[in-house]
Write a protein that holds these residues in place. Structure first.
Motif, mmCIF file in Angstrom:
data_model
loop_
_atom_site.group_PDB
_atom_site.id
_atom_site.type_symbol
_atom_site.label_atom_id
_atom_site.label_comp_id
_atom_site.label_asym_id
_atom_site.label_seq_id
_atom_site.Cartn_x
_atom_site.Cartn_y
_atom_site.Cartn_z
ATOM 1 N N ALA A 79 85.180 91.411 27.786
ATOM 2 C CA ALA A 79 84.310 92.453 27.392
ATOM 3 C C ALA A 79 84.941 93.150 25.983
ATOM 4 O O ALA A 79 84.819 93.474 24.839
ATOM 5 C CB ALA A 79 84.131 93.366 28.117
ATOM 6 N N LEU A 83 84.362 94.197 21.743
ATOM 7 C CA LEU A 83 84.241 95.340 21.589
ATOM 8 C C LEU A 83 85.071 96.124 20.821
ATOM 9 O O LEU A 83 84.227 96.234 19.764
ATOM 10 C CB LEU A 83 84.958 96.610 22.889
ATOM 11 C CG LEU A 83 83.249 96.360 24.119
ATOM 12 C CD1 LEU A 83 83.912 97.106 25.334
ATOM 13 C CD2 LEU A 83 81.940 96.889 23.462
ATOM 14 N N THR A 215 83.532 102.447 26.432
ATOM 15 C CA THR A 215 83.423 101.488 26.769
ATOM 16 C C THR A 215 84.434 101.079 26.598
ATOM 17 O O THR A 215 85.201 100.118 27.776
ATOM 18 C CB THR A 215 81.775 100.398 25.825
ATOM 19 O OG1 THR A 215 80.875 101.136 26.757
ATOM 20 C CG2 THR A 215 81.757 99.689 27.517
ATOM 21 N N VAL A 259 79.859 94.725 28.880
ATOM 22 C CA VAL A 259 79.945 94.770 27.388
ATOM 23 C C VAL A 259 78.427 95.566 27.475
ATOM 24 O O VAL A 259 77.976 96.938 27.485
ATOM 25 C CB VAL A 259 79.703 94.011 26.493
ATOM 26 C CG1 VAL A 259 79.627 94.810 24.832
ATOM 27 C CG2 VAL A 259 81.767 93.551 26.659
#
Length: 345
Positions: A79, A83, A215, A259
């Motif tokens: 993830a 990102l 995030t 995500v």
């Protein structure tokens, strides 16, 4: 010369123009509010559905002998990698202030604790039951918001929670007389509480940054927590996924329930609030049931169907908000019961 009357310019036209401008501005604000609310509702639903696919990725990895720490580490590693690439492509700034880092650190540790306890519960009970019990977190969010932040608890909110919890109870397929694992239930309850606190902090914090950036840092801190967790026991050492199939499910866990779920959830919390977003999370166990029926050929019983209808009713009530009155709810439920009774007879 006759009397010349000097006519004063009428101000009526000015007031009329001003009124039209104000009306247009109010209309634009109203349309923007509706657009933001619809965006929040859609993101809340997508977040719940994505997060509900956790067992779909975790259980195959357990079958291949991958331990809990490794499953979670690779979930967050994939993830974070995704990102980071997205932020670099968009040329986003990675810098954060000390104040933001404190909030991000709290969120990362909370999400790590929630994930560890949730995934560990799979060893003590079926994943579907764990996903079902996990849904007590909307109740926790509503209680926290009402107790500490004086958020008004409306009749529609209470009705939604009751409908959703009854629906979740009907989704439970345990045999009569079989008691659940105390350790498993305790782990899921801790997971629910930490996730509820996570949602409240996202809603109440003054931090202002893009959903992707927030995030990214939350999951980066979460990954570091998982790395530290792997050293707490010899059975939790990090191991490589043993096959291409295992790598696929590791990537799945990094993308869909991590995500996509967290990005959608962050947007939803900012647009419609913490409590509606949490209640829309009723779609998480519903997703688990759908995956079980469509992927693993599990049977769809009448009891499951009624539970699904109640959960969807709870989500619909949150979506409709104040325009969906209690009289309408009563009429809808009565009609459904009558139709169901006729069909059953």
């Amino acid at each position: 010369m006759g009397n010349i009357k000097i006519m004063k310019p009428k101000r009526r036209g000015f007031h009329l123009v001003t009124s039209e401008i104000m009306s247009s501005a109010r209309l634009l604000c109203k349309n923007d509010y509706r657009r933001m609310k619809h965006k929040g509702i859609i993101c809340g639903i997508l977040a719940a559905v994505c997060y509900g696919t956790n067992p779909f990725g975790a259980l195959p990895l357990y079958e291949e002998g991958v331990n809990t720490a490794s499953v979670l580490f690779y979930r967050f590693f994939m993830a974070v990698l995704m990102l980071a690439i997205m932020l670099i492509v968009r040329r986003k700034d990675f810098s954060v202030t000390k104040g933001e880092l404190k909030v991000l650190g709290s969120l990362g540790m909370l999400f790590a604790a929630s994930s560890i306890t949730y995934y560990q519960s799979f060893h003590f009970m079926d994943a579907g039951i764990a996903s079902t019990i996990l849904f007590v977190y909307p109740v926790m969010v509503a209680v926290i918001m009402a107790t500490f932040f004086r958020e008004k608890v409306t009749a529609s909110t209470v009705t939604s929670i009751i409908l959703a919890l009854v629906g979740i109870g009907l989704l439970y397929k345990g045999d009569a007389g079989v008691s659940l694992s105390t350790m498993g239930v305790l782990l899921v309850m801790v997971s629910s509480l930490t996730y509820a606190v996570y949602i409240v902090i996202v809603n109440q914090s003054s931090i202002r940054m893009s959903s992707l950036k927030l995030t990214f840092y939350v999951l980066l801190i979460c990954m570091l927590c998982l790395l530290a967790y792997s050293f707490t026991s010899p059975d939790l050492y990090l191991m490589l996924p043993p096959s291409p199939r295992a790598w696929f499910f590791a990537c799945w866990l990094g993308l869909v329930p991590t995500v996509l779920s967290l990005v959608f959830m962050t947007i939803a919390v900012h647009e419609v609030g913490a409590t509606p977003t949490a209640i829309m999370g009723a779609l998480e166990p519903l997703t688990a049931v759908a995956i079980g029926v469509m992927v693993f050929d599990e049977s769809l019983t009448f009891r499951l169907a009624v539970g699904i209808v109640l959960i969807l009713s709870a989500v619909l009530l949150i979506v409709m908000g104040k325009s969906f009155h209690l009289r309408t709810i009563t009429h809808t439920i009565t009609t459904l019961v009558r139709k169901t009774w006729r069909w059953k007879s």
